[in-house]
Design a protein around this motif. Structure first.
Motif, mmCIF file in Angstrom:
data_model
loop_
_atom_site.group_PDB
_atom_site.id
_atom_site.type_symbol
_atom_site.label_atom_id
_atom_site.label_comp_id
_atom_site.label_asym_id
_atom_site.label_seq_id
_atom_site.Cartn_x
_atom_site.Cartn_y
_atom_site.Cartn_z
ATOM 1 N N SER A 69 0.824 -1.200 0.000
ATOM 2 C CA SER A 69 0.000 0.000 0.000
ATOM 3 C C SER A 69 0.863 1.256 0.000
ATOM 4 O O SER A 69 0.458 2.292 -0.529
ATOM 5 C CB SER A 69 -0.929 -0.008 1.218
ATOM 6 N N PHE A 70 2.023 1.182 0.633
ATOM 7 C CA PHE A 70 2.932 2.332 0.671
ATOM 8 C C PHE A 70 4.360 1.811 0.617
ATOM 9 O O PHE A 70 4.741 0.956 1.415
ATOM 10 C CB PHE A 70 2.708 3.146 1.945
ATOM 11 N N PHE A 71 5.127 2.335 -0.340
ATOM 12 C CA PHE A 71 6.486 1.829 -0.519
ATOM 13 C C PHE A 71 7.471 2.983 -0.673
ATOM 14 O O PHE A 71 7.236 3.924 -1.443
ATOM 15 C CB PHE A 71 6.559 0.952 -1.772
ATOM 16 N N GLN A 72 8.546 2.910 0.101
ATOM 17 C CA GLN A 72 9.691 3.805 -0.083
ATOM 18 C C GLN A 72 10.913 2.929 -0.258
ATOM 19 O O GLN A 72 11.170 2.054 0.572
ATOM 20 C CB GLN A 72 9.869 4.737 1.112
ATOM 21 N N PRO A 73 11.666 3.132 -1.316
ATOM 22 C CA PRO A 73 12.807 2.248 -1.579
ATOM 23 C C PRO A 73 13.870 2.380 -0.502
ATOM 24 O O PRO A 73 14.149 3.482 -0.039
ATOM 25 C CB PRO A 73 13.326 2.751 -2.931
ATOM 26 N N PRO A 74 14.450 1.260 -0.074
ATOM 27 C CA PRO A 74 15.561 1.366 0.884
ATOM 28 C C PRO A 74 16.753 2.101 0.290
ATOM 29 O O PRO A 74 17.538 2.720 1.017
ATOM 30 C CB PRO A 74 15.907 -0.097 1.195
ATOM 31 N N ALA A 75 16.877 2.047 -1.042
ATOM 32 C CA ALA A 75 18.000 2.715 -1.709
ATOM 33 C C ALA A 75 17.633 2.987 -3.162
ATOM 34 O O ALA A 75 16.742 2.351 -3.724
ATOM 35 C CB ALA A 75 19.256 1.850 -1.638
ATOM 36 N N PHE A 76 18.327 3.973 -3.742
ATOM 37 C CA PHE A 76 18.231 4.248 -5.174
ATOM 38 C C PHE A 76 19.500 3.759 -5.855
ATOM 39 O O PHE A 76 20.570 3.680 -5.231
ATOM 40 C CB PHE A 76 18.062 5.747 -5.436
ATOM 41 N N LEU A 77 19.385 3.480 -7.130
ATOM 42 C CA LEU A 77 20.529 3.059 -7.934
ATOM 43 C C LEU A 77 20.888 4.203 -8.874
ATOM 44 O O LEU A 77 20.075 4.637 -9.683
ATOM 45 C CB LEU A 77 20.199 1.809 -8.742
ATOM 46 N N MET A 78 22.110 4.709 -8.754
ATOM 47 C CA MET A 78 22.559 5.838 -9.578
ATOM 48 C C MET A 78 23.240 5.323 -10.844
ATOM 49 O O MET A 78 24.056 4.400 -10.791
ATOM 50 C CB MET A 78 23.528 6.724 -8.786
ATOM 51 N N ILE A 79 22.922 5.936 -11.965
ATOM 52 C CA ILE A 79 23.472 5.484 -13.247
ATOM 53 C C ILE A 79 24.828 6.105 -13.534
ATOM 54 O O ILE A 79 25.738 5.460 -14.022
ATOM 55 C CB ILE A 79 22.494 5.821 -14.395
ATOM 56 N N GLY A 80 24.993 7.370 -13.219
ATOM 57 C CA GLY A 80 26.212 8.089 -13.620
ATOM 58 C C GLY A 80 25.933 8.854 -14.893
ATOM 59 O O GLY A 80 25.118 9.774 -14.909
ATOM 60 N N ILE A 81 26.562 8.473 -15.972
ATOM 61 C CA ILE A 81 26.298 9.077 -17.276
ATOM 62 C C ILE A 81 25.675 8.008 -18.159
ATOM 63 O O ILE A 81 26.358 7.071 -18.581
ATOM 64 C CB ILE A 81 27.585 9.643 -17.913
ATOM 65 N N PRO A 82 24.379 8.113 -18.446
ATOM 66 C CA PRO A 82 23.676 7.055 -19.190
ATOM 67 C C PRO A 82 24.304 6.783 -20.554
ATOM 68 O O PRO A 82 24.625 7.699 -21.299
ATOM 69 C CB PRO A 82 22.268 7.637 -19.357
ATOM 70 N N GLY A 83 24.520 5.503 -20.834
ATOM 71 C CA GLY A 83 25.064 5.104 -22.121
ATOM 72 C C GLY A 83 26.579 5.068 -22.181
ATOM 73 O O GLY A 83 27.161 4.534 -23.129
ATOM 74 N N LEU A 84 27.225 5.637 -21.160
ATOM 75 C CA LEU A 84 28.694 5.688 -21.156
ATOM 76 C C LEU A 84 29.274 4.937 -19.956
ATOM 77 O O LEU A 84 30.396 5.209 -19.527
ATOM 78 C CB LEU A 84 29.175 7.147 -21.144
ATOM 79 N N GLU A 85 28.524 3.974 -19.431
ATOM 80 C CA GLU A 85 28.975 3.248 -18.247
ATOM 81 C C GLU A 85 30.291 2.506 -18.484
ATOM 82 O O GLU A 85 31.101 2.369 -17.561
ATOM 83 C CB GLU A 85 27.905 2.236 -17.800
ATOM 84 N N ALA A 86 30.524 2.082 -19.705
ATOM 85 C CA ALA A 86 31.731 1.299 -20.000
ATOM 86 C C ALA A 86 33.012 2.115 -19.876
ATOM 87 O O ALA A 86 34.090 1.552 -19.684
ATOM 88 C CB ALA A 86 31.624 0.700 -21.408
#
Length: 320
Positions: free
Chosen positions: A11-28
């Motif tokens: 009924s109510f959800f808050q994520p324990p954590a978020f996942l950060m991408i950095g710079i999308p598409g340039l993770e490599a």
């Protein structure tokens, strides 16, 4: 990760954590990207520290103009330190998780220092207006007590404006399958769009904060420079006109370096949702990363007293 079949039971959800991408598409190539980012953070921290040391240790710089410059340097350091830990953690170590509460704290300070910087730039424009329009009363108008009150007012304004923001986010129901942020830090427009609830209040309050701070500040800065220009045009000697305007060049450049990215990031988040994620990320990095780097460079190049004081501090450090 919560299984998709259990979503309906929540009924109510808050994520324990978020996942950060950095710079999308340039993770490599995050490892390579970390080099310019590390250099920018080093320049920002070293340059602003030098300005603070130069003003503190040079008695001739104990003037209102340089006190406001010290406020700007402190703000730039705060803005740098607000984003640096998570950004470098993502780029260096691929550490992408940030807890929900830590995310809200980072988001608060990130936007807090942005509002403070806008206010300091407004105070600096008032300083230039008084110095040019009424130079004989400059020291009596901008006394140390007045400068302290302005500083306290700036801090109080930023705190009161942004204090409700984390609590407005805490009340939202978030989507268990929407916990990925499009930056390597917590940015208010990015975080609130992870919610599954109605975010109209958050959007309106965010717009109110932008308009009541950066919006009003930018208009007042333009108004102050209109008065400054009228005063300068009234000077009889062309040399005096150029000399008066030269004292404003550094501040004008600092205003442009700050407000152009502010306008860009506001427009992107409100009207550019169709743009690729990398565009949103790069605009946000420019908005948060460029002013702290360029402001020390601008003032060291355009202001001879600051440049000489910074060189003197460096020489003293080298000799010791």
């Amino acid at each position: 990760m919560i299984p998709s079949q259990s979503f309906n039971n929540i009924s109510f959800f808050q994520p324990p954590a978020f996942l950060m991408i950095g710079i999308p598409g340039l993770e490599a190539i995050h490892g390579w990207i970390s080099i310019p980012f590390s250099s920018m953070y080093t320049v920002a921290l070293a340059g602003n520290c030098l300005i603070l040391l130069a003003v503190r240790r040079t008695s001739s710089l104990h003037q209102p103009m340089y006190y406001f410059l010290s406020m700007l340097a402190l703000t730039d350091m705060g803005l740098t330190l607000a984003t640096m830990p998570t950004t470098l953690a993502v780029l260096w170590f691929d550490h992408r998780l940030i807890s929900f509460n830590a995310c809200l704290v980072q988001m608060f300070f990130l936007h807090y220092f942005s509002v403070v910087e806008s206010s300091v730039l407004l105070a600096m424009s008032f300083d230039r207006f008084v110095a040019i329009s009424n130079p004989l009363r400059y020291a009596s108008v901008l006394t140390n007590n007045v400068i302290i009150r302005i500083g306290v007012g700036i801090v109080a304004r930023a705190t009161l404006s942004l204090f409700p923001v984390p609590f407005l986010l805490k009340r939202l129901n978030f989507c268990p399958n929407k916990t990925i942020l499009s930056h390597s830090f917590c940015f208010h427009p990015d975080v609130m769009r992870r919610a599954c609830a109605d975010i109209t209040i958050n959007i309106l309050y965010g717009l109110y904060v932008v308009v009541s701070t950066a919006g009003i500040d930018s208009l007042l800065i333009v108004l102050s420079y209109t008065f400054i220009l009228c005063t300068v045009l009234g000077l009889a000697s062309p040399r005096e006109r150029i000399r008066a305007l030269n004292t404003c060049v550094s501040h004008i450049l600092a205003v442009l370096v700050f407000f152009i990215p502010v306008i860009g990031v506001s427009m992107i988040h409100r009207f550019g949702r169709h743009l690729p994620p990398i565009v949103h990320a790069l605009v946000a990095y420019v908005y948060l990363g460029v002013p702290p780097v360029l402001n020390p460079v601008i003032y060291s190049v355009k202001s001879k007293p600051i440049r000489e004081a910074m060189l003197w501090v460096l020489r003293r450090k080298c000799q010791s």
